[in-house]
Design an enzyme around this catalytic site. Structure first.
Site, PDB file in Angstrom:
ATOM      1  N   ASN A  90      43.679  37.605   4.373  1.00 20.73           N
ATOM      2  CA  ASN A  90      42.472  38.153   4.022  1.00 20.73           C
ATOM      3  C   ASN A  90      42.784  39.607   3.426  1.00 20.73           C
ATOM      4  OD1 ASN A  90      39.863  39.300   3.690  1.00 20.73           O
ATOM      5  ND2 ASN A  90      39.894  39.408   5.999  1.00 20.73           N
TER       6      ASN A  90
ATOM      7  N   LYS B 111      40.914  41.837   2.193  1.00 27.94           N
ATOM      8  CA  LYS B 111      39.762  42.773   2.232  1.00 27.94           C
ATOM      9  C   LYS B 111      39.819  43.648   1.019  1.00 27.94           C
ATOM     10  CE  LYS B 111      41.074  42.719   7.002  1.00 27.94           C
ATOM     11  NZ  LYS B 111      40.964  43.173   8.460  1.00 27.94           N
TER      12      LYS B 111
ATOM     13  N   HIS C  69      32.938  37.432   8.815  1.00 24.20           N
ATOM     14  CA  HIS C  69      34.103  38.572   9.281  1.00 24.20           C
ATOM     15  C   HIS C  69      33.434  39.808  10.024  1.00 24.20           C
ATOM     16  CE1 HIS C  69      37.612  41.345   9.193  1.00 24.20           C
ATOM     17  NE2 HIS C  69      38.405  40.019   9.132  1.00 24.20           N
TER      18      HIS C  69
ATOM     19  N   GLU D 227      34.166  42.614   9.898  1.00 27.59           N
ATOM     20  CA  GLU D 227      33.877  44.001   9.141  1.00 27.59           C
ATOM     21  C   GLU D 227      32.392  43.802   8.399  1.00 27.59           C
ATOM     22  OE1 GLU D 227      37.532  43.683   7.216  1.00 27.59           O
ATOM     23  OE2 GLU D 227      38.566  44.233   9.262  1.00 27.59           O
TER      24      GLU D 227
ATOM     25  N   GLU E 232      38.736  35.881  15.818  1.00 26.25           N
ATOM     26  CA  GLU E 232      39.388  37.443  15.639  1.00 26.25           C
ATOM     27  C   GLU E 232      38.653  38.304  16.468  1.00 26.25           C
ATOM     28  OE1 GLU E 232      40.943  37.367  11.292  1.00 26.25           O
ATOM     29  OE2 GLU E 232      38.897  38.285  11.296  1.00 26.25           O
TER      30      GLU E 232
ATOM     31  N   GLY F  43      43.725  45.208  12.682  1.00 27.94           N
ATOM     32  CA  GLY F  43      44.195  46.490  12.079  1.00 27.94           C
ATOM     33  C   GLY F  43      44.570  47.174  13.243  1.00 27.94           C
TER      34      GLY F  43
ATOM     35  N   SER G 255      46.138  41.357  13.787  1.00 30.44           N
ATOM     36  CA  SER G 255      47.412  42.006  13.915  1.00 30.44           C
ATOM     37  C   SER G 255      48.513  41.104  14.043  1.00 30.44           C
ATOM     38  CB  SER G 255      47.769  42.978  15.139  1.00 30.44           C
ATOM     39  OG  SER G 255      46.532  44.078  14.998  1.00 30.44           O
TER      40      SER G 255
HETATM   41  P1  13P Z   1      44.877  42.327  10.439  1.00 29.53           P
HETATM   42  O1  13P Z   1      45.938  41.152  10.138  1.00 29.53           O
HETATM   43  O2  13P Z   1      45.218  43.706   9.553  1.00 29.53           O
HETATM   44  O3  13P Z   1      45.011  42.936  11.890  1.00 29.53           O
HETATM   45  O4  13P Z   1      43.576  41.873   9.966  1.00 29.53           O
HETATM   46  C1  13P Z   1      43.022  40.850  10.440  1.00 29.53           C
HETATM   47  C2  13P Z   1      41.702  40.085   9.980  1.00 29.53           C
HETATM   48  O5  13P Z   1      40.813  40.908   9.895  1.00 29.53           O
HETATM   49  C3  13P Z   1      42.022  38.948   9.063  1.00 29.53           C
HETATM   50  O6  13P Z   1      40.444  38.570   8.757  1.00 29.53           O
END
Ligand code: 13P
Length: 250
Positions: free
Chosen positions: A10, A12, A96, A98, A168, A174, A213
């Site tokens: 992903n 982003k 997601h 976010e 997640e 992150g 992560s």
């Molecule tokens: P990270 O791997 O950067 O923690 O992000 C995970 C994520 O949100 C994947 O959709």
């Protein structure tokens, strides 16, 4: 039948069109490597880069990071499913954290989007997961259950059979603060049971990923877990070398 492992990047809000194109060129080698390992891979770039990535590597699984549930209309700034289909996209990330946190995505809008994707014959990667506050209050299962059941409401068995769900935990995204492999297994297996209660043996085929992560150093531990069928990876999916190391270390 064993479920095939899936590693999805992903991206982003990262990478320009040129940068995405560069990765896509290099991804031919990644794909060959993944095929040899018996693993499926894919990436989710920003809308603007979807065509470029597909053009450079038509065989790579490419997902949009969101979509609208209506086919067209007065929804300024949104992208409709037929527009994604027109450029050859057949995967979409839904819900997601976010999007839930910053852009008002709710269980109801996730459900509408999943129903629209089913109608369009697309494959979702449907994300669920609790916040730090919910985790600390011991409410993980309650939250994941609500998100999963509300999200899947009214979907057909075949669609659920073929879809991907990603667990997640928001507190691990992150942050470098991973959920342990035991937590990942416990919640992925919990989600599979929820699917089983509603959809019977579709639970055997639905692929459930862990995300948060995930790095080349820990991917192996997660993917060894019985109910973890792969990973949804943010930061570590952005560089070709690091994506390759993820596949290598599975
Ligand atoms: P990270 O791997 O950067 O923690 O992000 C995970 C994520 O949100 C994947 O959709």
């Amino acid at each position: 039948m064993a479920r095939k492992k899936l590693l999805f990047g992903n991206w982003k809000m990262n990478k320009t069109i040129a940068e995405s194109r560069e990765f896509a060129k290099a991804s031919k080698e990644l794909l060959a490597f993944a095929d040899a390992k018996g693993v499926d891979i894919g990436v989710a770039p920003v809308y603007l880069s979807l065509s470029a990535v597909k053009e450079e590597n038509p065989k790579l699984n490419v997902a949009a990071e969101n979509c609208h549930f209506e086919d067209h209309g007065a929804f300024t700034g949104e992208i409709a499913i037929p527009m994604l289909k027109e450029i050859g996209i057949d995967w979409v990330i839904i819900g997601h954290s976010e999007r839930r946190t910053y852009f008002g995505e709710t269980d109801e809008t996730c459900n509408k989007k999943l129903l629209a994707l089913e109608k369009a014959g697309m494959t979702p990667i449907f994300c669920v997961g609790e916040t730090l506050e919910e985790y600390e209050a011991g409410r993980t299962k309650e939250v994941v259950k609500r998100q999963t059941l509300k999200g899947l409401e009214g979907l057909g068995k075949q669609f659920v059979n073929d879809m991907v769900i990603a667990y997640e935990p928001v507190w691990s995204i992150g942050t470098g603060k991973n959920a342990s492999k035991e937590i990942a297994q416990d919640i992925c297996s919990f989600i599979r049971e929820l699917v089983r209660e509603q959809y019977g043996d579709a639970a055997e085929n639905v692929r459930i990923l862990y995300g948060g992560s995930v790095k080349p150093e820990n991917v192996h531990d997660y993917l060894l877990q019985e109910d973890v069928d792969g990973a949804l990876v943010g930061g570590a999916s952005l560089k070709v070398d690091s994506f390759k190391a993820l596949i290598e270390n599975i």
